[in-house]
Write a protein that holds these residues in place. Structure first.
Motif, PDB file in Angstrom:
ATOM      1  N   LEU A 149      -1.768   8.712 -42.902  1.00 29.92           N
ATOM      2  CA  LEU A 149      -1.279   8.855 -41.526  1.00 29.92           C
ATOM      3  C   LEU A 149       0.027   8.075 -41.371  1.00 29.92           C
ATOM      4  O   LEU A 149       0.956   8.508 -40.706  1.00 29.92           O
ATOM      5  CB  LEU A 149      -2.325   8.344 -40.527  1.00 29.92           C
ATOM      6  N   VAL A 196       2.831  10.059 -43.015  1.00 33.53           N
ATOM      7  CA  VAL A 196       3.171  11.219 -42.191  1.00 33.53           C
ATOM      8  C   VAL A 196       3.959  10.781 -40.959  1.00 33.53           C
ATOM      9  O   VAL A 196       4.978  11.361 -40.608  1.00 33.53           O
ATOM     10  CB  VAL A 196       1.885  11.985 -41.794  1.00 33.53           C
ATOM     11  N   LEU A 243       7.541   9.804 -41.951  1.00 38.54           N
ATOM     12  CA  LEU A 243       8.343  10.997 -42.239  1.00 38.54           C
ATOM     13  C   LEU A 243       8.726  11.700 -40.957  1.00 38.54           C
ATOM     14  O   LEU A 243       9.851  12.147 -40.772  1.00 38.54           O
ATOM     15  CB  LEU A 243       7.549  11.955 -43.124  1.00 38.54           C
ATOM     16  N   PHE A 244       7.789  11.767 -40.074  1.00 39.57           N
ATOM     17  CA  PHE A 244       8.001  12.442 -38.814  1.00 39.57           C
ATOM     18  C   PHE A 244       9.141  11.776 -38.044  1.00 39.57           C
ATOM     19  O   PHE A 244      10.049  12.426 -37.563  1.00 39.57           O
ATOM     20  CB  PHE A 244       6.709  12.364 -37.994  1.00 39.57           C
ATOM     21  N   SER A 256      12.667  12.053 -39.777  1.00 30.71           N
ATOM     22  CA  SER A 256      13.336  13.348 -39.851  1.00 30.71           C
ATOM     23  C   SER A 256      13.318  14.117 -38.542  1.00 30.71           C
ATOM     24  O   SER A 256      13.806  15.221 -38.485  1.00 30.71           O
ATOM     25  CB  SER A 256      12.682  14.174 -40.937  1.00 30.71           C
ATOM     26  N   CYS A 273      15.081  13.670 -36.144  1.00 31.07           N
ATOM     27  CA  CYS A 273      16.427  13.857 -35.628  1.00 31.07           C
ATOM     28  C   CYS A 273      16.912  15.242 -36.046  1.00 31.07           C
ATOM     29  O   CYS A 273      16.731  15.665 -37.177  1.00 31.07           O
ATOM     30  CB  CYS A 273      17.367  12.779 -36.121  1.00 31.07           C
ATOM     31  N   LYS A 274      17.504  15.951 -35.125  1.00 29.87           N
ATOM     32  CA  LYS A 274      17.902  17.330 -35.381  1.00 29.87           C
ATOM     33  C   LYS A 274      19.078  17.374 -36.343  1.00 29.87           C
ATOM     34  O   LYS A 274      19.875  16.448 -36.374  1.00 29.87           O
ATOM     35  CB  LYS A 274      18.305  17.978 -34.066  1.00 29.87           C
ATOM     36  N   PRO A 275      19.215  18.466 -37.073  1.00 30.08           N
ATOM     37  CA  PRO A 275      20.381  18.552 -37.958  1.00 30.08           C
ATOM     38  C   PRO A 275      21.645  18.672 -37.123  1.00 30.08           C
ATOM     39  O   PRO A 275      21.638  19.287 -36.059  1.00 30.08           O
ATOM     40  CB  PRO A 275      20.138  19.844 -38.749  1.00 30.08           C
ATOM     41  N   GLU A 276      22.669  18.059 -37.606  1.00 32.86           N
ATOM     42  CA  GLU A 276      23.950  18.146 -36.913  1.00 32.86           C
ATOM     43  C   GLU A 276      25.022  18.393 -37.940  1.00 32.86           C
ATOM     44  O   GLU A 276      24.972  17.855 -39.037  1.00 32.86           O
ATOM     45  CB  GLU A 276      24.233  16.847 -36.165  1.00 32.86           C
ATOM     46  N   ILE A 277      25.988  19.193 -37.575  1.00 28.71           N
ATOM     47  CA  ILE A 277      27.078  19.467 -38.516  1.00 28.71           C
ATOM     48  C   ILE A 277      28.346  18.950 -37.881  1.00 28.71           C
ATOM     49  O   ILE A 277      28.635  19.254 -36.728  1.00 28.71           O
ATOM     50  CB  ILE A 277      27.199  20.971 -38.791  1.00 28.71           C
ATOM     51  N   ASN A 278      29.033  18.150 -38.603  1.00 31.44           N
ATOM     52  CA  ASN A 278      30.303  17.677 -38.090  1.00 31.44           C
ATOM     53  C   ASN A 278      31.324  17.707 -39.209  1.00 31.44           C
ATOM     54  O   ASN A 278      31.793  16.682 -39.685  1.00 31.44           O
ATOM     55  CB  ASN A 278      30.148  16.278 -37.510  1.00 31.44           C
ATOM     56  N   ASP A 279      31.634  18.917 -39.644  1.00 29.80           N
ATOM     57  CA  ASP A 279      32.502  19.073 -40.804  1.00 29.80           C
ATOM     58  C   ASP A 279      33.954  19.250 -40.410  1.00 29.80           C
ATOM     59  O   ASP A 279      34.799  19.436 -41.266  1.00 29.80           O
ATOM     60  CB  ASP A 279      32.074  20.310 -41.618  1.00 29.80           C
ATOM     61  N   PHE A 280      34.225  19.258 -39.131  1.00 30.01           N
ATOM     62  CA  PHE A 280      35.575  19.588 -38.692  1.00 30.01           C
ATOM     63  C   PHE A 280      36.223  18.361 -38.056  1.00 30.01           C
ATOM     64  O   PHE A 280      35.727  17.830 -37.068  1.00 30.01           O
ATOM     65  CB  PHE A 280      35.526  20.730 -37.677  1.00 30.01           C
ATOM     66  N   ASN A 329      14.803  23.407 -35.968  1.00 29.98           N
ATOM     67  CA  ASN A 329      16.125  23.262 -35.368  1.00 29.98           C
ATOM     68  C   ASN A 329      17.162  23.931 -36.239  1.00 29.98           C
ATOM     69  O   ASN A 329      17.085  23.875 -37.456  1.00 29.98           O
ATOM     70  CB  ASN A 329      16.482  21.789 -35.243  1.00 29.98           C
ATOM     71  N   ALA A 353      21.393  24.061 -36.555  1.00 30.98           N
ATOM     72  CA  ALA A 353      22.691  23.568 -36.086  1.00 30.98           C
ATOM     73  C   ALA A 353      23.761  24.507 -36.609  1.00 30.98           C
ATOM     74  O   ALA A 353      23.627  25.079 -37.694  1.00 30.98           O
ATOM     75  CB  ALA A 353      22.944  22.156 -36.585  1.00 30.98           C
ATOM     76  N   GLN A 384      28.150  25.134 -36.726  1.00 34.25           N
ATOM     77  CA  GLN A 384      29.528  24.792 -36.387  1.00 34.25           C
ATOM     78  C   GLN A 384      30.413  25.969 -36.740  1.00 34.25           C
ATOM     79  O   GLN A 384      30.365  26.502 -37.841  1.00 34.25           O
ATOM     80  CB  GLN A 384      29.991  23.545 -37.133  1.00 34.25           C
ATOM     81  N   GLN A 390      30.259  23.252 -31.724  1.00 32.93           N
ATOM     82  CA  GLN A 390      28.919  23.114 -32.302  1.00 32.93           C
ATOM     83  C   GLN A 390      27.868  23.679 -31.370  1.00 32.93           C
ATOM     84  O   GLN A 390      28.045  23.647 -30.153  1.00 32.93           O
ATOM     85  CB  GLN A 390      28.596  21.633 -32.523  1.00 32.93           C
ATOM     86  N   GLN A 399      23.388  24.053 -31.073  1.00 31.89           N
ATOM     87  CA  GLN A 399      22.041  23.854 -31.619  1.00 31.89           C
ATOM     88  C   GLN A 399      21.088  24.802 -30.915  1.00 31.89           C
ATOM     89  O   GLN A 399      21.280  25.103 -29.737  1.00 31.89           O
ATOM     90  CB  GLN A 399      21.552  22.413 -31.381  1.00 31.89           C
ATOM     91  N   PHE A 420       1.189  18.858 -43.735  1.00 39.09           N
ATOM     92  CA  PHE A 420       2.483  18.528 -43.162  1.00 39.09           C
ATOM     93  C   PHE A 420       3.576  19.057 -44.098  1.00 39.09           C
ATOM     94  O   PHE A 420       3.542  18.834 -45.302  1.00 39.09           O
ATOM     95  CB  PHE A 420       2.633  17.010 -43.010  1.00 39.09           C
ATOM     96  N   GLN A 434       7.870  19.615 -44.543  1.00 39.23           N
ATOM     97  CA  GLN A 434       9.209  19.439 -44.022  1.00 39.23           C
ATOM     98  C   GLN A 434      10.135  20.344 -44.833  1.00 39.23           C
ATOM     99  O   GLN A 434      10.077  20.372 -46.061  1.00 39.23           O
ATOM    100  CB  GLN A 434       9.659  17.984 -44.136  1.00 39.23           C
ATOM    101  N   LEU A 473       9.887  20.675 -39.106  1.00 33.92           N
ATOM    102  CA  LEU A 473       8.716  19.847 -39.359  1.00 33.92           C
ATOM    103  C   LEU A 473       7.519  20.679 -38.957  1.00 33.92           C
ATOM    104  O   LEU A 473       7.527  21.286 -37.890  1.00 33.92           O
ATOM    105  CB  LEU A 473       8.746  18.590 -38.499  1.00 33.92           C
TER     106      LEU A 473
END
Lengths: 467, 404
Positions: A7, A10, A13-14, A17, A19-26, B75, B77, B79, B86, B88, B368, B370, B394
């Motif tokens: 537990l 788990v 890990l929960f 991770s 946090c949502k994926p974010e792309i900031n390549d620019f 989720n 994302a 760009q 961006q 989401q 579980f 991922q 998840l």
């Protein structure tokens, strides 16, 4: 014990991770350009003129405003002052035989033609505008709100940029010039201490000829600054590059591909009765006889179905003026401003030749194309000479007109209203069209200056508004 | 127990989220979910009806009920190309579920009924996002109902087959490039048929081999509701209430797996799944009225995909097992025909799970997962819309089984 351990794993890990994926390549960058203070120099396209008028939201969604907004991500100071028109209807002055007449912008509305058929069509936002009110809106000075970053002025040709006192002739400049009697438009640019400029000029030097059906002259290449295209253009670029370290210049689009010239067909005369065909052929028999006698190839013939219109063409050079008429050829262009009711109900194109001001003949088209090519070659040379970004709208226009383009799921063509590119005057751009143009500027700037100015979402802007 | 079951089923909002290849969702047993989603070479009781009906007749109990669900928190994302724009997704919780009941008849036969949800997708972008003319939101779901029969010739070799009846539905919204809030809502349902056949083979005492084929199911929407929001001036040309038809294929799968009971406590398995995605070539919409203006053929050009999986399980005791696994699922969509309606990237996933068997009759399975969609540049060329996409999900899951 082990359950607890799992537990724990788990849960960790929960948390790690979730946090949502974010792309900031620019990363926006100005590269070797300095985008701090931007001045936009040009004609109606730069001013944000659309729907046959200069009006508030059109100015705000002009390509220059969009560029300023995107430059702000890459070092721009975020200031972009526009000499705003006071209303959404805007004002456009027309020279008529009885004097100046002011109109509002066009909107899509319902109009009833001479045959009593009602359909969707561009109509003035205000069909009977208060002339005094519009005159006042156009002439009230906003100079005190300057200096302005957008100094695009509808109607200007390259030589006009250098002309002292232009404000007395062109009210769109007069309303924001500090001293309309003496100031030259190019001098407005220096007032914002520009570090970067866009210059899109030259369209009216050929367009005036084209939109008047060949009645106005094309600007000559030769001649001193203020008269000839070459000297004027060079002087303008010299002055702008002495003010700003970097800039982008745009060439002249292939204007005869615009909806203004391609919407009305050359052969709208549809004859469904043989009696009518015979009557017309009989009426033109003397004309055909005269042409045969003169050993000229012109003949006017009618048949069932679609027929080319009869037009007046002074270039035929026949000493008898009434004989300088002929049937329009496929490939010759009819201007969007042709009064359609006159074709439908007043026998224009059959019994009365279409006046030359509504037609571009092959000869005139050739002249326009030649002038455009010569001017564009000169513009290209100047871009190289002054080390500026060059935006090739000529080829963009050809691509859109021949193949069409798609951006963000929005199809663009040169079709009137449905093509998404042209506003209701058929020659100036919709907000979406302006966004496309802004992205082409950005592409050219990024390439030239190794910059990374972010492009704009085309889908954030509006097409032609339908009721 | 029964009451609880019904309650759980009825409260499940059947919508799933893309978290793997295409719109497939393989979360059909919480033991398998924790085991790298490997299931074909396992004799896993009632849940074999999905993974390999050939293994069903090897079930160890006379009667089994399994019930479970997963929660997909996904989720996406995005760009945009050449832009700092961006976006989401705001995907709702996806909840694939399964329900299996199976019984043994004599030593050689087993019969059962499986209800599961192997396909589905819910992608919800902001209604005013940059790709609104491609898609604003889409949800599709399919419930498979599969009566199954399985037979073993001896203690080495079994076969099984299930007939599949599918209840599917799809709903999507997209904006239309007219001024204002012009757009269309498409909402339709489709019922269809398919089958699931499997072979289970035990070549040696500690070895299992499984092969399973689940057929393609064609979801044909006929007479779906198309509701348009349009400027009033167009309403004479385009009806606001129209009907549409469309066809969405749920592709066939061919799964081959090998499991070895390495020691009394340690089970290792690998599986290879071939998904026949190339059947999804074009998504066509046909409209009952004004078809000449509205009908569209939208290329998708999917390619078959191949998924390797591994699962490892360790039994501490009769009462407690832990497991883990991993897989790599490639994207069926090509770089130039990648639409934001189904954001399917090459995806790596690890899985964890454990089972607790408090009694001989009852067990609880936790899982579980991922998943990590590998960030990549994709474009939907026909609409000239592209950018960099990245996904993650998840997926916790819980299953119950009761057997005697």
């Amino acid at each position: 014990m082990k359950t607890k351990y799992f537990l724990y794993v788990v849960t960790v890990l929960f948390l790690v991770s979730s946090c949502k994926p974010e792309i900031n390549d620019f990363t926006p960058e100005s590269g070797s350009a300095d985008l701090t203070s931007y001045v936009a120099v040009g004609n109606s396209l730069t001013a944000g003129y659309a729907d046959a008028s200069l009006y508030a939201s059109g100015q705000k969604s002009g390509f220059a405003s969009i560029l300023a907004q995107q430059f702000a991500y890459a070092g721009g100071n975020g200031t972009f002052k526009i000499p705003m028109m006071p209303t959404e209807d805007g004002v456009s002055p027309r020279v008529t035989p009885t004097g100046l007449y002011f109109t509002t912008k066009l909107v899509i509305g319902y109009s009833t033609d001479c045959l009593g058929n009602t359909s969707l069509a561009p109509v003035p936002a205000d069909p009977n505008p208060d002339q005094a009110k519009l005159a006042q809106e156009l002439t009230t000075s906003v100079a005190a709100e300057g200096p302005f970053n957008n100094i695009g002025v509808p109607g200007v040709k390259v030589g006009h940029l250098l002309a002292p006192g232009l404000g007395t002739l062109n009210p769109y400049y007069g309303r924001f010039a500090e001293n309309p009697q003496t100031d030259a438009l190019i001098g407005e640019a220096a007032k914002v201490n520009p570090t970067f400029f866009t210059l899109w000029i030259g369209n009216n030097d050929v367009l005036g000829y084209a939109t008047s059906g060949g009645l106005e002259a094309i600007t000559p290449m030769e001649g001193p600054a203020g008269v000839g295209f070459a000297a004027s253009y060079t002087a303008v670029v010299q002055q702008l590059t002495s003010m700003a370290s970097s800039g982008a210049i745009a060439n002249i689009p292939a204007i005869t591909s615009a909806a203004f010239f391609t919407t009305v067909p050359y052969n709208p005369i549809v004859l469904s009765e043989q009696a009518m065909v015979d009557a017309l052929n009989a009426a033109y028999a003397p004309y055909n006889g005269a042409m045969a006698q003169l050993k000229l190839p012109y003949r006017i013939k009618w048949k069932l179905g679609a027929n080319p219109m009869v037009i007046a063409d002074a270039d035929m050079g026949i000493p008898v003026p009434q004989l300088n008429i002929r049937q329009i050829e496929k490939g010759e262009l009819v201007l969007l401003t042709i009064p359609q009711d006159s074709i439908k109900c007043a026998f224009w194109g059959t019994q009365k030749p279409i006046p030359n001001q509504y037609i571009l003949t092959s000869k005139e088209i050739k002249k326009i194309e030649n002038a455009t090519d010569v001017f564009n070659k000169f513009i290209k040379d100047k871009a190289v000479e002054y080390d500026l970004a060059l935006v090739d709208f000529n080829s963009l226009m050809v691509t859109i007109a021949t193949k069409g383009l798609v951006f963000d799921g929005i199809p663009f063509s040169s079709a009137f209203i449905t093509g998404n590119l042209f506003s209701l005057d058929g020659i100036h751009l919709t907000p979406q069209g302006n966004a496309v143009v802004a992205n082409y500027f950005i592409d050219a700037i990024n390439a030239k200056y190794n910059a990374n100015v972010p492009k704009v979402n085309i889908s954030d802007y509006a097409p032609v508004v339908l009721p | 127990m029964r009451k609880f079951t019904l309650l759980l089923l009825s409260s499940v909002f059947i919508s799933m989220t893309v978290f793997a290849g295409g719109y497939q969702v393989r979360l059909q047993g919480n033991k398998q979910n924790g085991f790298g989603l490997v299931g074909t070479p396992l004799s896993a009781g009632a849940s074999s009806m999905f993974y390999n009906p050939g293994a069903l007749s090897f079930m160890k109990n006379k009667f089994e009920i399994e019930l479970g669900a997963s929660a997909i928190l996904s989720n996406v994302a995005f760009q945009k190309n050449g832009s700092n724009y961006q976006a989401q997704t705001d995907n709702p919780l996806g909840t694939p579920f399964y329900f299996y009941v199976a019984g043994k008849i004599g030593k050689m036969f087993a019969l059962g009924l499986a209800v599961y949800t192997p396909y589905g997708s819910t992608t919800k972008w902001d209604s005013n996002w940059a790709g609104k003319y491609l898609i604003q939101d889409i949800s599709l779901s399919a419930i498979f109902i599969q009566p199954t029969i399985s037979f073993n010739f001896n203690d080495k070799f079994g076969i099984g087959a299930g007939f599949i009846y599918t209840i599917g539905s799809v709903e999507l919204n997209k904006a239309i490039n007219y001024s204002g809030d012009a757009g269309v809502n498409l909402n339709g349902s489709a019922n269809s048929f398919g089958y699931n056949i499997g072979i289970f083979f035990k070549p040696a005492e500690r070895w299992n081999i499984g092969l399973d084929y689940r057929s393609k199911v064609n979801m044909s929407v006929e007479g779906g509701d198309a509701t348009f929001v349009l400027p009033s001036s167009l309403q004479g040309t385009l009806p606001t209430n129209n009907k549409f038809s469309a066809e969405l294929p749920l592709p066939a799968n061919l799964d081959l797996g090998v499991a070895v009971q390495a020691t009394d406590k340690l089970l290792i398995a690998i599986e290879f799944d071939w998904v026949f995605w190339s059947t999804y070539d074009t998504l066509s919409f046909k409209f009952e009225q004004a078809g000449e203006l509205l009908d569209s053929d939208n290329p998708r050009k999917y390619r078959d995909t191949f998924i390797p999986r591994i699962g490892i399980q360790y039994a501490f005791s009769e009462k407690f097992e832990i497991r883990g696994g991993a897989y790599y699922d490639t994207s069926p969509a090509s770089d130039n025909y990648f639409t934001p309606e189904t954001v399917t990237l090459n995806t790596f996933a690890y899985t964890l799970g454990f089972s607790w068997n408090p009694s001989k009759h009852f067990s609880l399975d936790f899982s579980f997962l991922q998943t990590f969609g590998l960030k990549s540049d994709k474009t939907y060329k026909p609409d000239n819309f592209g950018g960099t996409y990245q996904t993650s999900a998840l997926v916790p899951g819980l299953g119950l089984s009761y057997k005697f």
